[in-house]
Design an enzyme around this catalytic site. Structure first.
Site, PDB file in Angstrom:
ATOM      1  CE  LYS A 201     -14.706 -11.970  -6.887  1.00  0.00           C
ATOM      2  NZ  LYS A 201     -15.815 -11.699  -7.811  1.00  0.00           N
ATOM      3  CG  ASP A 233     -21.353  -7.217 -17.578  1.00  0.00           C
ATOM      4  OD1 ASP A 233     -21.998  -7.485 -18.608  1.00  0.00           O
ATOM      5  OD2 ASP A 233     -20.525  -6.303 -17.537  1.00  0.00           O
TER       6      ASP A 233
END
Length: 325
Positions: A201, A233
Protein backbone atom coordinates in the site's frame (compact mmCIF):
# COMPACT_ATOMS: atom_id res chain seq x y z
CA UNK A 1 15.95 4.41 72.94
CA UNK A 2 15.62 1.49 70.49
CA UNK A 3 14.45 2.19 66.97
CA UNK A 4 12.72 -0.47 64.88
CA UNK A 5 11.94 -0.31 61.20
CA UNK A 6 9.49 -2.18 58.99
CA UNK A 7 11.19 -2.97 55.69
CA UNK A 8 8.26 -4.88 54.25
CA UNK A 9 7.38 -3.52 50.83
CA UNK A 10 3.90 -2.15 50.27
CA UNK A 11 2.28 -2.53 46.85
CA UNK A 12 -0.38 0.08 46.09
CA UNK A 13 -2.41 0.26 42.88
CA UNK A 14 -3.90 3.58 41.73
CA UNK A 15 -6.51 3.89 38.99
CA UNK A 16 -6.99 6.80 36.64
CA UNK A 17 -10.56 7.50 35.63
CA UNK A 18 -10.06 6.62 31.94
CA UNK A 19 -10.62 2.86 32.29
CA UNK A 20 -11.77 1.91 35.81
CA UNK A 21 -13.00 -1.52 34.68
CA UNK A 22 -9.50 -2.58 33.63
CA UNK A 23 -7.96 -1.25 36.84
CA UNK A 24 -10.48 -3.20 38.93
CA UNK A 25 -9.79 -6.36 36.91
CA UNK A 26 -6.04 -5.97 37.53
CA UNK A 27 -6.66 -5.43 41.25
CA UNK A 28 -8.82 -8.56 41.34
CA UNK A 29 -6.07 -10.58 39.63
CA UNK A 30 -3.58 -9.34 42.24
CA UNK A 31 -5.95 -9.90 45.12
CA UNK A 32 -5.65 -6.31 46.35
CA UNK A 33 -7.87 -3.25 46.57
CA UNK A 34 -7.53 -0.10 44.52
CA UNK A 35 -6.29 2.78 46.65
CA UNK A 36 -9.22 5.13 47.35
CA UNK A 37 -8.90 8.60 45.93
CA UNK A 38 -10.80 11.78 45.22
CA UNK A 39 -10.65 12.97 41.61
CA UNK A 40 -12.69 15.68 39.97
CA UNK A 41 -12.74 18.34 37.26
CA UNK A 42 -13.11 22.02 38.05
CA UNK A 43 -15.42 24.17 35.96
CA UNK A 44 -12.55 25.46 33.83
CA UNK A 45 -11.30 21.94 33.03
CA UNK A 46 -8.50 21.74 35.62
CA UNK A 47 -8.09 18.34 37.28
CA UNK A 48 -7.72 17.55 40.97
CA UNK A 49 -6.54 14.29 42.56
CA UNK A 50 -6.00 13.39 46.20
CA UNK A 51 -5.27 9.94 47.62
CA UNK A 52 -7.20 9.00 50.75
CA UNK A 53 -4.45 6.82 52.28
CA UNK A 54 -0.79 7.41 53.09
CA UNK A 55 1.50 6.47 50.20
CA UNK A 56 4.78 7.04 52.06
CA UNK A 57 7.36 4.37 51.22
CA UNK A 58 4.99 2.49 48.91
CA UNK A 59 5.74 0.73 45.65
CA UNK A 60 3.12 2.63 43.67
CA UNK A 61 1.60 1.51 40.37
CA UNK A 62 -0.51 4.06 38.45
CA UNK A 63 -2.74 2.55 35.77
CA UNK A 64 -4.06 5.00 33.21
CA UNK A 65 -5.40 4.11 29.80
CA UNK A 66 -5.65 6.89 27.23
CA UNK A 67 -8.83 6.84 25.14
CA UNK A 68 -10.42 10.03 23.87
CA UNK A 69 -10.14 12.70 25.21
CA UNK A 70 -6.55 11.51 25.34
CA UNK A 71 -4.97 14.75 26.53
CA UNK A 72 -7.18 14.89 29.62
CA UNK A 73 -6.15 11.41 30.72
CA UNK A 74 -2.46 12.08 30.09
CA UNK A 75 -2.71 15.15 32.31
CA UNK A 76 -4.54 13.21 35.00
CA UNK A 77 -1.76 10.60 35.00
CA UNK A 78 0.86 13.33 35.40
CA UNK A 79 -1.03 14.85 38.32
CA UNK A 80 -1.36 11.44 39.99
CA UNK A 81 2.37 10.84 39.63
CA UNK A 82 3.13 14.26 41.08
CA UNK A 83 0.82 13.61 44.04
CA UNK A 84 2.59 10.30 44.73
CA UNK A 85 6.02 11.90 44.46
CA UNK A 86 5.04 14.63 46.91
CA UNK A 87 3.49 11.98 49.16
CA UNK A 88 6.90 10.23 49.41
CA UNK A 89 6.10 7.07 47.47
CA UNK A 90 9.31 5.03 47.24
CA UNK A 91 8.94 3.95 43.61
CA UNK A 92 6.38 5.00 41.00
CA UNK A 93 5.61 2.75 38.03
CA UNK A 94 3.22 4.10 35.40
CA UNK A 95 1.14 1.55 33.50
CA UNK A 96 0.12 2.91 30.11
CA UNK A 97 -1.59 -0.03 28.36
CA UNK A 98 -1.98 2.20 25.31
CA UNK A 99 0.99 4.55 25.01
CA UNK A 100 -0.28 8.03 24.00
CA UNK A 101 1.08 9.71 20.87
CA UNK A 102 2.88 6.49 19.88
CA UNK A 103 2.38 7.20 16.17
CA UNK A 104 4.37 10.44 16.50
CA UNK A 105 7.67 8.65 17.14
CA UNK A 106 9.78 10.38 14.48
CA UNK A 107 9.88 13.39 12.18
CA UNK A 108 8.53 12.79 8.70
CA UNK A 109 9.22 16.36 7.60
CA UNK A 110 10.84 19.48 9.01
CA UNK A 111 9.35 21.44 11.92
CA UNK A 112 7.43 18.45 13.30
CA UNK A 113 7.42 17.30 16.93
CA UNK A 114 8.40 13.88 18.26
CA UNK A 115 5.46 13.74 20.63
CA UNK A 116 6.07 10.18 21.84
CA UNK A 117 9.39 11.39 23.28
CA UNK A 118 7.66 14.36 24.89
CA UNK A 119 5.25 12.02 26.69
CA UNK A 120 8.20 10.07 28.10
CA UNK A 121 9.88 13.29 29.24
CA UNK A 122 6.69 14.48 30.92
CA UNK A 123 6.29 11.20 32.81
CA UNK A 124 9.89 11.37 34.02
CA UNK A 125 9.62 15.02 35.06
CA UNK A 126 6.43 14.30 37.00
CA UNK A 127 8.28 11.64 38.98
CA UNK A 128 7.80 8.29 37.22
CA UNK A 129 10.58 5.75 37.80
CA UNK A 130 9.31 3.11 35.38
CA UNK A 131 6.87 2.69 32.49
CA UNK A 132 4.90 -0.47 31.74
CA UNK A 133 3.13 -0.58 28.39
CA UNK A 134 1.69 -3.01 25.85
CA UNK A 135 2.53 -3.36 22.14
CA UNK A 136 4.19 -0.07 21.32
CA UNK A 137 3.62 1.21 17.80
CA UNK A 138 7.41 1.13 17.31
CA UNK A 139 10.04 -0.47 19.54
CA UNK A 140 12.24 2.63 19.53
CA UNK A 141 9.84 4.39 21.92
CA UNK A 142 11.36 2.26 24.70
CA UNK A 143 14.50 4.38 24.39
CA UNK A 144 12.67 7.67 24.89
CA UNK A 145 12.22 7.19 28.66
CA UNK A 146 15.16 7.69 31.01
CA UNK A 147 14.50 4.58 33.07
CA UNK A 148 13.19 1.02 32.76
CA UNK A 149 10.44 0.38 30.21
CA UNK A 150 8.64 -2.95 30.35
CA UNK A 151 7.27 -3.50 26.85
CA UNK A 152 4.69 -6.26 27.16
CA UNK A 153 3.13 -8.17 24.28
CA UNK A 154 -0.47 -9.32 23.77
CA UNK A 155 0.60 -11.68 20.97
CA UNK A 156 0.61 -14.73 23.23
CA UNK A 157 -2.94 -14.15 24.39
CA UNK A 158 -4.30 -13.25 20.96
CA UNK A 159 -2.52 -16.08 19.12
CA UNK A 160 -3.66 -18.66 21.68
CA UNK A 161 -7.26 -17.60 21.11
CA UNK A 162 -6.79 -17.94 17.33
CA UNK A 163 -5.12 -21.34 17.74
CA UNK A 164 -7.93 -22.71 19.88
CA UNK A 165 -10.73 -21.42 17.66
CA UNK A 166 -9.33 -21.67 14.12
CA UNK A 167 -6.50 -24.20 14.40
CA UNK A 168 -3.19 -23.89 12.52
CA UNK A 169 -3.58 -26.19 9.48
CA UNK A 170 -4.88 -23.66 6.97
CA UNK A 171 -3.85 -20.31 8.48
CA UNK A 172 -2.05 -17.40 6.83
CA UNK A 173 -0.81 -14.40 8.82
CA UNK A 174 -1.31 -11.12 7.00
CA UNK A 175 0.31 -7.78 7.76
CA UNK A 176 -1.66 -4.71 6.62
CA UNK A 177 1.59 -3.22 5.26
CA UNK A 178 5.22 -4.14 4.70
CA UNK A 179 6.29 -2.36 7.90
CA UNK A 180 4.52 -4.93 10.08
CA UNK A 181 5.96 -8.04 8.43
CA UNK A 182 8.34 -8.66 11.34
CA UNK A 183 5.38 -8.75 13.73
CA UNK A 184 3.57 -11.08 11.33
CA UNK A 185 6.57 -13.40 11.42
CA UNK A 186 6.31 -13.58 15.22
CA UNK A 187 2.65 -14.49 14.83
CA UNK A 188 3.60 -17.15 12.30
CA UNK A 189 6.09 -18.67 14.74
CA UNK A 190 3.48 -18.67 17.50
CA UNK A 191 1.07 -20.52 15.20
CA UNK A 192 3.42 -23.27 14.12
CA UNK A 193 5.11 -21.70 11.12
CA UNK A 194 2.10 -20.36 9.22
CA UNK A 195 2.85 -18.57 5.92
CA UNK A 196 3.07 -14.78 5.93
CA UNK A 197 1.58 -12.30 3.48
CA UNK A 198 1.23 -8.54 3.43
CA UNK A 199 -0.76 -5.82 1.70
CA UNK A 200 1.31 -3.52 -0.49
CA UNK A 201 0.00 0.00 0.00
CA UNK A 202 0.92 3.65 -0.09
CA UNK A 203 0.27 6.36 2.50
CA UNK A 204 0.11 10.10 1.90
CA UNK A 205 2.03 11.82 4.76
CA UNK A 206 -0.06 14.94 4.13
CA UNK A 207 -3.35 13.14 4.90
CA UNK A 208 -3.98 11.49 8.29
CA UNK A 209 -5.70 8.09 8.58
CA UNK A 210 -5.79 7.49 4.84
CA UNK A 211 -3.98 4.80 2.86
CA UNK A 212 -4.42 3.17 -0.52
CA UNK A 213 -4.22 -0.64 -0.63
CA UNK A 214 -2.87 -2.04 -3.89
CA UNK A 215 -2.38 -5.81 -3.87
CA UNK A 216 -1.72 -8.86 -1.71
CA UNK A 217 1.84 -10.19 -1.64
CA UNK A 218 1.87 -13.84 -0.55
CA UNK A 219 -0.29 -16.95 -0.81
CA UNK A 220 -3.72 -16.49 0.79
CA UNK A 221 -6.11 -18.26 -1.57
CA UNK A 222 -8.45 -20.61 0.28
CA UNK A 223 -6.79 -19.89 3.64
CA UNK A 224 -8.13 -18.46 6.87
CA UNK A 225 -6.28 -15.17 7.00
CA UNK A 226 -5.39 -13.61 10.33
CA UNK A 227 -4.99 -9.90 9.62
CA UNK A 228 -2.92 -8.35 12.42
CA UNK A 229 -2.17 -4.79 13.52
CA UNK A 230 -1.17 -3.14 16.79
CA UNK A 231 -4.07 -0.68 16.70
CA UNK A 232 -7.23 0.08 14.76
CA UNK A 233 -8.21 3.73 14.71
CA UNK A 234 -10.80 4.66 12.07
CA UNK A 235 -10.68 1.19 10.52
CA UNK A 236 -10.09 2.32 6.95
CA UNK A 237 -6.77 0.50 6.50
CA UNK A 238 -8.03 -2.79 7.92
CA UNK A 239 -11.34 -2.69 6.06
CA UNK A 240 -9.47 -2.07 2.80
CA UNK A 241 -7.12 -4.96 3.56
CA UNK A 242 -10.07 -7.33 4.14
CA UNK A 243 -11.45 -6.36 0.75
CA UNK A 244 -8.12 -7.05 -0.96
CA UNK A 245 -7.81 -10.43 0.75
CA UNK A 246 -11.29 -11.42 -0.36
CA UNK A 247 -10.46 -10.35 -3.91
CA UNK A 248 -7.35 -12.57 -3.71
CA UNK A 249 -9.46 -15.62 -2.85
CA UNK A 250 -8.99 -15.75 0.92
CA UNK A 251 -11.45 -17.79 2.97
CA UNK A 252 -12.38 -16.41 6.37
CA UNK A 253 -10.60 -13.22 7.41
CA UNK A 254 -10.01 -12.77 11.14
CA UNK A 255 -8.77 -9.40 12.39
CA UNK A 256 -6.59 -9.32 15.52
CA UNK A 257 -5.48 -6.12 17.22
CA UNK A 258 -4.21 -5.05 20.62
CA UNK A 259 -5.52 -1.49 20.80
CA UNK A 260 -9.14 -0.89 19.80
CA UNK A 261 -9.04 2.89 19.37
CA UNK A 262 -12.21 2.68 17.24
CA UNK A 263 -12.59 6.33 16.27
CA UNK A 264 -15.73 6.87 14.20
CA UNK A 265 -16.64 5.28 11.85
CA UNK A 266 -14.46 2.26 12.80
CA UNK A 267 -17.20 0.13 14.37
CA UNK A 268 -19.44 0.50 11.32
CA UNK A 269 -16.59 -0.24 8.92
CA UNK A 270 -15.47 -3.33 10.83
CA UNK A 271 -19.00 -4.66 11.17
CA UNK A 272 -19.55 -4.40 7.41
CA UNK A 273 -16.12 -5.16 5.94
CA UNK A 274 -16.65 -8.91 5.59
CA UNK A 275 -14.40 -10.06 8.44
CA UNK A 276 -15.51 -13.22 10.23
CA UNK A 277 -14.32 -11.96 13.61
CA UNK A 278 -12.52 -8.96 15.10
CA UNK A 279 -10.43 -9.85 18.15
CA UNK A 280 -9.15 -7.05 20.38
CA UNK A 281 -7.89 -6.60 23.93
CA UNK A 282 -9.24 -4.14 26.46
CA UNK A 283 -6.16 -1.91 26.74
CA UNK A 284 -8.68 0.80 25.84
CA UNK A 285 -12.31 0.92 26.96
CA UNK A 286 -14.78 0.06 24.21
CA UNK A 287 -18.14 1.75 24.90
CA UNK A 288 -21.32 -0.27 24.26
CA UNK A 289 -22.22 1.76 21.16
CA UNK A 290 -18.97 0.60 19.50
CA UNK A 291 -19.57 -3.09 20.08
CA UNK A 292 -20.76 -5.14 17.11
CA UNK A 293 -21.62 -8.76 16.45
CA UNK A 294 -18.22 -9.89 15.20
CA UNK A 295 -16.25 -8.28 18.05
CA UNK A 296 -14.50 -10.38 20.70
CA UNK A 297 -12.66 -8.60 23.52
CA UNK A 298 -9.94 -10.36 25.52
CA UNK A 299 -8.87 -9.03 28.90
CA UNK A 300 -5.30 -7.75 29.21
CA UNK A 301 -5.64 -7.69 33.03
CA UNK A 302 -3.89 -11.03 33.67
CA UNK A 303 -0.80 -9.91 31.73
CA UNK A 304 -0.67 -6.54 33.51
CA UNK A 305 -1.15 -8.19 36.91
CA UNK A 306 1.66 -10.67 36.23
CA UNK A 307 3.91 -7.80 35.16
CA UNK A 308 3.14 -5.81 38.31
CA UNK A 309 3.85 -8.87 40.44
CA UNK A 310 7.23 -9.47 38.78
CA UNK A 311 8.24 -5.81 39.09
CA UNK A 312 7.15 -5.64 42.73
CA UNK A 313 9.00 -8.84 43.63
CA UNK A 314 12.06 -7.87 41.57
CA UNK A 315 11.45 -10.88 39.36
CA UNK A 316 11.93 -11.38 35.62
CA UNK A 317 9.49 -9.51 33.41
CA UNK A 318 11.18 -11.08 30.39
CA UNK A 319 9.93 -14.49 31.52
CA UNK A 320 6.40 -13.34 30.70
CA UNK A 321 7.27 -12.85 27.02
CA UNK A 322 7.30 -16.62 26.50
CA UNK A 323 9.86 -16.32 23.74
CA UNK A 324 8.26 -13.25 22.15
CA UNK A 325 10.73 -10.39 21.59
Amino acid sequence: MTWTTDNQKNLMLFAGRAHPELAQAVADELGIKLTPQTARNFANGELFVRFEESVRGSDAFVLQSCPAPLNEWVMEALIMIDALKRGSAKRISVILPFYPYARQDKKHRGREPISARLIADLMKTAGADRIITVDLHTDQIQGFFDGPVDHMHALGQLSEYVREKYGTDNIAIVSPDSGRVRVAEKWADALGGAPVAFIHKTRDPMVANQVVAHRVVGEVEGRTCVLIDDMIDTGGTIAGAVSKLKDAGAGDVVIATTHAVFSDPAAERLANCGATEVIATDTLPIPPEKHFEQLTVLSIAPLLAQTIREVFENGSVTSLFDGIA
